[in-house]
Design a protein around this motif. Structure first.
Motif, PDB file in Angstrom:
ATOM      1  N   ASN A  72       0.814  -1.207   0.000  1.00  0.00           N
ATOM      2  CA  ASN A  72       0.000   0.000   0.000  1.00  0.00           C
ATOM      3  C   ASN A  72       0.848   1.256   0.000  1.00  0.00           C
ATOM      4  O   ASN A  72       0.322   2.363  -0.037  1.00  0.00           O
ATOM      5  N   CYS A  73       2.159   1.078   0.050  1.00  0.00           N
ATOM      6  CA  CYS A  73       3.078   2.218   0.024  1.00  0.00           C
ATOM      7  C   CYS A  73       3.920   2.122  -1.235  1.00  0.00           C
ATOM      8  O   CYS A  73       4.683   1.162  -1.422  1.00  0.00           O
ATOM      9  N   ASP A  74       3.781   3.155  -2.096  1.00  0.00           N
ATOM     10  CA  ASP A  74       4.530   3.138  -3.345  1.00  0.00           C
ATOM     11  C   ASP A  74       6.023   3.252  -3.079  1.00  0.00           C
ATOM     12  O   ASP A  74       6.462   3.948  -2.155  1.00  0.00           O
ATOM     13  N   GLY A  75       6.764   2.591  -3.948  1.00  0.00           N
ATOM     14  CA  GLY A  75       8.213   2.677  -3.867  1.00  0.00           C
ATOM     15  C   GLY A  75       8.837   1.769  -2.844  1.00  0.00           C
ATOM     16  O   GLY A  75      10.062   1.740  -2.705  1.00  0.00           O
ATOM     17  N   MET A  76       8.036   1.077  -2.082  1.00  0.00           N
ATOM     18  CA  MET A  76       8.588   0.161  -1.077  1.00  0.00           C
ATOM     19  C   MET A  76       8.893  -1.171  -1.742  1.00  0.00           C
ATOM     20  O   MET A  76       8.012  -1.812  -2.294  1.00  0.00           O
ATOM     21  N   ASP A  77      10.144  -1.549  -1.722  1.00  0.00           N
ATOM     22  CA  ASP A  77      10.557  -2.776  -2.388  1.00  0.00           C
ATOM     23  C   ASP A  77      10.055  -3.994  -1.630  1.00  0.00           C
ATOM     24  O   ASP A  77       9.976  -3.995  -0.396  1.00  0.00           O
ATOM     25  N   LEU A  78       9.728  -5.030  -2.401  1.00  0.00           N
ATOM     26  CA  LEU A  78       9.328  -6.304  -1.824  1.00  0.00           C
ATOM     27  C   LEU A  78      10.439  -7.322  -2.019  1.00  0.00           C
ATOM     28  O   LEU A  78      11.066  -7.388  -3.073  1.00  0.00           O
ATOM     29  N   THR A  79      10.682  -8.077  -0.989  1.00  0.00           N
ATOM     30  CA  THR A  79      11.694  -9.125  -1.058  1.00  0.00           C
ATOM     31  C   THR A  79      10.985 -10.471  -1.087  1.00  0.00           C
ATOM     32  O   THR A  79      10.229 -10.796  -0.164  1.00  0.00           O
ATOM     33  N   GLY A  80      11.214 -11.249  -2.170  1.00  0.00           N
ATOM     34  CA  GLY A  80      10.573 -12.553  -2.306  1.00  0.00           C
ATOM     35  C   GLY A  80      11.559 -13.675  -2.093  1.00  0.00           C
ATOM     36  O   GLY A  80      12.734 -13.578  -2.454  1.00  0.00           O
ATOM     37  N   SER A  81      11.109 -14.738  -1.488  1.00  0.00           N
ATOM     38  CA  SER A  81      11.953 -15.925  -1.287  1.00  0.00           C
ATOM     39  C   SER A  81      11.191 -17.159  -1.750  1.00  0.00           C
ATOM     40  O   SER A  81       9.999 -17.310  -1.498  1.00  0.00           O
ATOM     41  N   LEU A  82      11.921 -18.031  -2.459  1.00  0.00           N
ATOM     42  CA  LEU A  82      11.338 -19.270  -2.976  1.00  0.00           C
ATOM     43  C   LEU A  82      11.149 -20.254  -1.830  1.00  0.00           C
ATOM     44  O   LEU A  82      12.080 -20.565  -1.093  1.00  0.00           O
ATOM     45  N   THR A  83       9.929 -20.758  -1.701  1.00  0.00           N
ATOM     46  CA  THR A  83       9.667 -21.726  -0.626  1.00  0.00           C
ATOM     47  C   THR A  83       9.414 -23.138  -1.146  1.00  0.00           C
ATOM     48  O   THR A  83       9.530 -24.106  -0.404  1.00  0.00           O
ATOM     49  N   SER A  84       9.024 -23.253  -2.404  1.00  0.00           N
ATOM     50  CA  SER A  84       8.858 -24.583  -3.001  1.00  0.00           C
ATOM     51  C   SER A  84       8.979 -24.459  -4.505  1.00  0.00           C
ATOM     52  O   SER A  84       8.725 -23.398  -5.078  1.00  0.00           O
ATOM     53  N   GLY A  85       9.365 -25.553  -5.137  1.00  0.00           N
ATOM     54  CA  GLY A  85       9.504 -25.553  -6.593  1.00  0.00           C
ATOM     55  C   GLY A  85      10.931 -25.264  -7.007  1.00  0.00           C
ATOM     56  O   GLY A  85      11.885 -25.685  -6.352  1.00  0.00           O
ATOM     57  N   PHE A  86      11.106 -24.501  -8.063  1.00  0.00           N
ATOM     58  CA  PHE A  86      12.418 -24.273  -8.643  1.00  0.00           C
ATOM     59  C   PHE A  86      12.571 -22.796  -8.981  1.00  0.00           C
ATOM     60  O   PHE A  86      11.598 -22.072  -9.209  1.00  0.00           O
ATOM     61  N   ALA A  87      13.824 -22.389  -9.025  1.00  0.00           N
ATOM     62  CA  ALA A  87      14.116 -20.985  -9.313  1.00  0.00           C
ATOM     63  C   ALA A  87      14.051 -20.717 -10.802  1.00  0.00           C
ATOM     64  O   ALA A  87      14.169 -21.631 -11.639  1.00  0.00           O
ATOM     65  N   SER A  88      13.859 -19.447 -11.160  1.00  0.00           N
ATOM     66  CA  SER A  88      13.831 -19.040 -12.555  1.00  0.00           C
ATOM     67  C   SER A  88      15.122 -19.436 -13.246  1.00  0.00           C
ATOM     68  O   SER A  88      16.221 -19.256 -12.702  1.00  0.00           O
ATOM     69  N   GLY A  89      15.006 -19.985 -14.456  1.00  0.00           N
ATOM     70  CA  GLY A  89      16.175 -20.411 -15.220  1.00  0.00           C
ATOM     71  C   GLY A  89      16.607 -21.837 -14.960  1.00  0.00           C
ATOM     72  O   GLY A  89      17.568 -22.308 -15.566  1.00  0.00           O
ATOM     73  N   SER A  90      15.900 -22.542 -14.068  1.00  0.00           N
ATOM     74  CA  SER A  90      16.273 -23.932 -13.769  1.00  0.00           C
ATOM     75  C   SER A  90      15.892 -24.859 -14.924  1.00  0.00           C
ATOM     76  O   SER A  90      14.936 -24.612 -15.659  1.00  0.00           O
ATOM     77  N   SER A  91      16.645 -25.931 -15.092  1.00  0.00           N
ATOM     78  CA  SER A  91      16.312 -26.989 -16.049  1.00  0.00           C
ATOM     79  C   SER A  91      15.480 -28.046 -15.328  1.00  0.00           C
ATOM     80  O   SER A  91      15.912 -28.571 -14.283  1.00  0.00           O
ATOM     81  N   ILE A  92      14.324 -28.352 -15.862  1.00  0.00           N
ATOM     82  CA  ILE A  92      13.432 -29.299 -15.202  1.00  0.00           C
ATOM     83  C   ILE A  92      12.913 -30.311 -16.207  1.00  0.00           C
ATOM     84  O   ILE A  92      12.908 -30.060 -17.420  1.00  0.00           O
ATOM     85  N   ASN A  93      12.468 -31.443 -15.689  1.00  0.00           N
ATOM     86  CA  ASN A  93      11.943 -32.513 -16.524  1.00  0.00           C
ATOM     87  C   ASN A  93      10.448 -32.331 -16.758  1.00  0.00           C
ATOM     88  O   ASN A  93       9.788 -31.511 -16.115  1.00  0.00           O
ATOM     89  N   ARG A  94       9.935 -33.156 -17.665  1.00  0.00           N
ATOM     90  CA  ARG A  94       8.513 -33.142 -17.953  1.00  0.00           C
ATOM     91  C   ARG A  94       7.723 -33.474 -16.689  1.00  0.00           C
ATOM     92  O   ARG A  94       8.085 -34.329 -15.900  1.00  0.00           O
ATOM     93  N   GLY A  95       6.623 -32.756 -16.459  1.00  0.00           N
ATOM     94  CA  GLY A  95       5.796 -33.022 -15.299  1.00  0.00           C
ATOM     95  C   GLY A  95       5.075 -31.767 -14.826  1.00  0.00           C
ATOM     96  O   GLY A  95       5.065 -30.730 -15.507  1.00  0.00           O
ATOM     97  N   GLN A  96       4.465 -31.837 -13.664  1.00  0.00           N
ATOM     98  CA  GLN A  96       3.720 -30.722 -13.078  1.00  0.00           C
ATOM     99  C   GLN A  96       4.391 -30.318 -11.762  1.00  0.00           C
ATOM    100  O   GLN A  96       4.684 -31.166 -10.921  1.00  0.00           O
ATOM    101  N   TYR A  97       4.619 -29.013 -11.599  1.00  0.00           N
ATOM    102  CA  TYR A  97       5.364 -28.523 -10.448  1.00  0.00           C
ATOM    103  C   TYR A  97       4.616 -27.362  -9.787  1.00  0.00           C
ATOM    104  O   TYR A  97       4.075 -26.487 -10.474  1.00  0.00           O
ATOM    105  N   LEU A  98       4.612 -27.344  -8.447  1.00  0.00           N
ATOM    106  CA  LEU A  98       4.071 -26.229  -7.668  1.00  0.00           C
ATOM    107  C   LEU A  98       5.226 -25.314  -7.275  1.00  0.00           C
ATOM    108  O   LEU A  98       6.215 -25.760  -6.684  1.00  0.00           O
ATOM    109  N   VAL A  99       5.105 -24.045  -7.631  1.00  0.00           N
ATOM    110  CA  VAL A  99       6.128 -23.050  -7.294  1.00  0.00           C
ATOM    111  C   VAL A  99       5.491 -22.024  -6.352  1.00  0.00           C
ATOM    112  O   VAL A  99       4.413 -21.498  -6.630  1.00  0.00           O
ATOM    113  N   SER A 100       6.159 -21.754  -5.228  1.00  0.00           N
ATOM    114  CA  SER A 100       5.637 -20.804  -4.250  1.00  0.00           C
ATOM    115  C   SER A 100       6.714 -19.813  -3.834  1.00  0.00           C
ATOM    116  O   SER A 100       7.889 -20.188  -3.652  1.00  0.00           O
ATOM    117  N   TYR A 101       6.298 -18.556  -3.708  1.00  0.00           N
ATOM    118  CA  TYR A 101       7.172 -17.496  -3.203  1.00  0.00           C
ATOM    119  C   TYR A 101       6.484 -16.816  -2.027  1.00  0.00           C
ATOM    120  O   TYR A 101       5.257 -16.678  -1.996  1.00  0.00           O
TER     121      TYR A 101
END
Length: 208
Positions: A1-30
């Protein structure tokens, strides 16, 4: 609700952006927390990794031979030259036709279909030449014939056939002697030759 305030995200499940993954279905959470320490807010999404690339197959021609029952079967090793896929374990799905008999002697077109675990398919065709190289089995029987009033007698090849057979039904009978006269009284050796439709032959001897 405050403009300009940066948000810090952390991966809690799944894989990070740019990862190589196999065929299938994956849940990604931040989880996200703002600079004031508010949070965490959770963002989750499903990533479906699909394989839509079909495998590739090349065929090769083959020659197969009828057995004693008049049958021949072609398998993947006979007609598949190479299989390639972006994912492992592609498999041969269909070879059609794969069983041949006496009516199929000569060249036949066979279709090979391969698939992968994602239900992608490819196909090719091969020419399968069916041959019969087994000779008939010649079986003779001895017979007795009586000269007629003119001193002559004759026989046919079938008269001395004792049950000759072949893996394919079509056979032809020939004998080297068909006619007899007074000079041939007693035992005479007659050769019976049995030939099938592929030109294979065998012979036996009968006493007339």
């Amino acid at each position: 609700n405050c403009d300009g305030m940066d948000l810090t995200g952390s991966l809690t499940s799944g894989f990070a952006s740019g990862s190589s993954i196999n065929r299938g279905q994956y849940l990604v959470s931040y989880e996200y927390t703002d600079q004031a320490g508010n949070g965490p807010a959770v963002c989750s999404f499903i990533v479906n990794v699909l394989d839509t690339v079909p495998p590739s197959v090349t065929c090769k021609d083959a020659t197969i031979y009828l057995d004693a029952s008049g049958l021949a079967v072609v398998d993947s090793g006979d007609v598949v030259n190479s299989i390639d896929d972006n994912c492992p374990t592609p498999f041969v799905s269909i070879i059609s036709p794969n069983t041949f008999g006496c009516d199929d002697i000569g060249t036949n077109t066979v279709e090979v279909i391969i698939g992968d675990n994602s239900s992608n398919f490819d196909s090719c065709t091969a020419t399968v030449t069916v041959l019969d190289t087994l000779p008939p089995i010649a079986e003779c029987q001895n017979i007795t014939v009586n000269l007629d009033a003119d001193g002559n007698a004759s026989i046919t090849a079938e008269d001395v056939d004792g049950g000759s057979n072949d893996n394919c039904d079509s056979i032809q009978f020939d004998v080297d002697i068909t006619d007899f006269d007074c000079s041939m009284l007693g035992d005479n050796e007659v050769e019976l030759t049995v030939t099938d439709s592929s030109g294979n032959s065998s012979s036996c001897t009968a006493i007339v």
